[in-house]
Structure formats: C-alpha cells, structure tokens
Design a protein around this motif. Sequence first.
Motif, PDB file in Angstrom:
ATOM      1  N   UNK A 287      -6.215  -7.605  -1.303  1.00 15.84           N
ATOM      2  CA  UNK A 287      -5.461  -6.711  -0.431  1.00 15.84           C
ATOM      3  C   UNK A 287      -5.533  -7.183   1.014  1.00 15.84           C
ATOM      4  N   UNK A 288      -6.717  -7.680   1.412  1.00 18.96           N
ATOM      5  CA  UNK A 288      -6.863  -8.208   2.764  1.00 18.96           C
ATOM      6  C   UNK A 288      -5.977  -9.406   3.010  1.00 18.96           C
ATOM      7  N   UNK A 289      -5.888 -10.292   2.006  1.00 19.41           N
ATOM      8  CA  UNK A 289      -5.024 -11.462   2.153  1.00 19.41           C
ATOM      9  C   UNK A 289      -3.558 -11.052   2.239  1.00 19.41           C
ATOM     10  N   UNK A 290      -3.164 -10.022   1.437  1.00 21.07           N
ATOM     11  CA  UNK A 290      -1.787  -9.523   1.513  1.00 21.07           C
ATOM     12  C   UNK A 290      -1.489  -8.986   2.907  1.00 21.07           C
ATOM     13  N   UNK A 291      -2.455  -8.235   3.479  1.00 21.15           N
ATOM     14  CA  UNK A 291      -2.258  -7.670   4.815  1.00 21.15           C
ATOM     15  C   UNK A 291      -2.127  -8.761   5.853  1.00 21.15           C
ATOM     16  N   UNK A 292      -2.979  -9.792   5.741  1.00 21.02           N
ATOM     17  CA  UNK A 292      -2.924 -10.903   6.685  1.00 21.02           C
ATOM     18  C   UNK A 292      -1.574 -11.617   6.603  1.00 21.02           C
ATOM     19  N   UNK A 293      -1.079 -11.799   5.369  1.00 24.56           N
ATOM     20  CA  UNK A 293       0.225 -12.462   5.206  1.00 24.56           C
ATOM     21  C   UNK A 293       1.343 -11.637   5.809  1.00 24.56           C
ATOM     22  N   UNK A 294       1.291 -10.308   5.593  1.00 22.87           N
ATOM     23  CA  UNK A 294       2.322  -9.423   6.177  1.00 22.87           C
ATOM     24  C   UNK A 294       2.290  -9.462   7.688  1.00 22.87           C
ATOM     25  N   UNK A 295       1.099  -9.429   8.269  1.00 25.34           N
ATOM     26  CA  UNK A 295       0.981  -9.425   9.730  1.00 25.34           C
ATOM     27  C   UNK A 295       1.493 -10.735  10.318  1.00 25.34           C
ATOM     28  N   UNK A 296       1.255 -11.861   9.627  1.00 27.44           N
ATOM     29  CA  UNK A 296       1.719 -13.160  10.141  1.00 27.44           C
ATOM     30  C   UNK A 296       3.234 -13.273  10.043  1.00 27.44           C
ATOM     31  N   UNK A 297       3.812 -12.660   8.995  1.00 27.13           N
ATOM     32  CA  UNK A 297       5.261 -12.776   8.807  1.00 27.13           C
ATOM     33  C   UNK A 297       6.037 -11.711   9.545  1.00 27.13           C
ATOM     34  N   UNK A 298       5.319 -10.673  10.081  1.00 25.09           N
ATOM     35  CA  UNK A 298       6.003  -9.578  10.800  1.00 25.09           C
ATOM     36  C   UNK A 298       6.571 -10.051  12.122  1.00 25.09           C
TER      37      UNK A 298
END
Length: 298
Positions: A287-298
């Motif tokens: 879940x942390x990796x998913x959040x990090x990916x979302x924040x980088x792509x936002x």
Amino acid sequence: MLPADSPRLSGEKIEHARLLAGVGVLLPPIVVHRSSMRVIDGMHRLEAARMRGDDTIAVRFHDGLDVDLFVLAVELNRAHGLPLSRADRRAAAQRIIESHPEWSDRRIASIAGLAAATVGSIRRCSTVQSEQSNTRVGKDGRIRPSDGGEGRRRAGELLTENPAASLRDIARAAGVSPATVGDVRARLARGETPDIRRQPVVAAAGAPDVPHENAAGAVGLMTSLKRDPSLRFTELGRVLIRLLDCSSMDVKQLDDLVRSVPPHQRATVVRLAHERAGVWRTFADRLGRESDTEMRSA
C-alpha cells in the motif's frame, strides 16, 4: 445563478441528473450563495429540474464568506447524494490545505472524508508547506501544535523545571491540553518519555519492537475509515475495516492476551502471530508503494 465550484473533478454526471429527474418526489432545496448567486450544492438537482421543465426550484441561501464556500460544498456533497471519488476527495483536501493552511490535518480529513494521515501526506507535498506555521486549528476551534510530540516534549521540560506548576499553566505554556500534561506527568513518574510515539512496547520473543500508538489517535483513524463512503459502501472496504478494527488493541489488552495463552499453546500462538504480522507488513509495504507511485504521478 452561477454554476457551482464543484469538488467533482469530472463535473456533474448526466446519468445521475436523469435519475433525479425521474423521481416522483420533491427534491431537497439546492444551496446558493446569496451575494454571488453561485450554486454551492445541488447542480444535479438543478439539472434535473431543467430536464423536467420546472419553472422554479427550492433554494436555501447561504451568507458565508467566499473563502469558505468550497469547504461547504465538499461537506454537503459528502453528506448526501452521489459519493465523491477518492481522487475528488484528495483534490478537495489539497485545495482546503491551500485556502486554510492553519487548519489541522484531522479537521480537513473530517471534511474531505480521508484519513488524517492521508491529509498529512498531501500537506507535506503541498507547495504551501514551507509557508505553514507550527500550529493548527482543530475541529473545535482550538489552536494546537502541528507536532503533538513537540508539545508533549515541551510539557515534559516545563514539568521537570517546575514540578509544582499547575496542569493548566503548563498546558498554556506548552500549547497542549491539561489532560495531555497530566498524562505526561504520569509518564515521567513511571520513567517513560513524554512523547508516546517514542515509547517502545515489549514485543514477543523474536518479534521486532513496534512503536506504541496513541490509543485515542488510533480510534480517530478508525472512525475516519468507517465514515469513508469509498470503503464502507464496498464489500472489500468493509472487510478491511473489520480486519483493522478487530486487530486494534492497547498495551493492557496485549498483556491480558499474553496471560490468557496456556503454556502448551504458546509456541503455536507465537508462530501464528508472526505469520499474521508478516501478512500485515506485506500489505502495508504494498500500500505504501502504491501511495508513493500515486504521489509521484500526481
């Protein structure tokens, strides 16, 4: 009337407006800002009235400040009607952080329907982060330090310097509540640190140490999850809430559980607890990796 400053990133859903147009009952009044005549809440109902060919629509006027209109729109949209998507709620939280940077993460989370930790992560990535003060205004209107641990540490220093001072005097100087000062005083008397997050819990043999969480904070996070429509209105979301809720416990409950395990079953329970903990760690990492990916792509 002017269209709403909607928290819906994709705008209104025409299908939802058609659904409302076909309802044979009187719809609740829309909310309109009196001075600007801008719709705050009710664009789907307004479109439904147009589809039905209505000449009039029930209106409730609002006289608040312009800066608070978007906040009200988010609150009203979350309270009823078509639920806001997670992307809508995250974007709304970002806007509220920018317009009300002095508000606490918990206060904004309660408005946007997110966890306070999520709002905190959005704030840390915000362009206004560097301009924010070290205090926050909570839901009750009270001003508190943005870092609760800092307030606790300051209270501990003041108690050490002046142990005879009243709880209220220390609370006022440290920017925390008298109840927090009382808890800090009790922790110091037991030889513990003032900051709850720095106090370790004794783990089972062979298990890694984990930080002791503030029980009240954990309850608040669970409450936010339970109120989030994107979780409570989906089957898997409800399963996640139940799993997290049933595994929540404080130190005393842990001690009671440890004492309840009979000696001949301890090895089995230890093994199962480690396995379950490993599953939760894997879940948290993913879940942390998913959040990090979302924040980088936002």
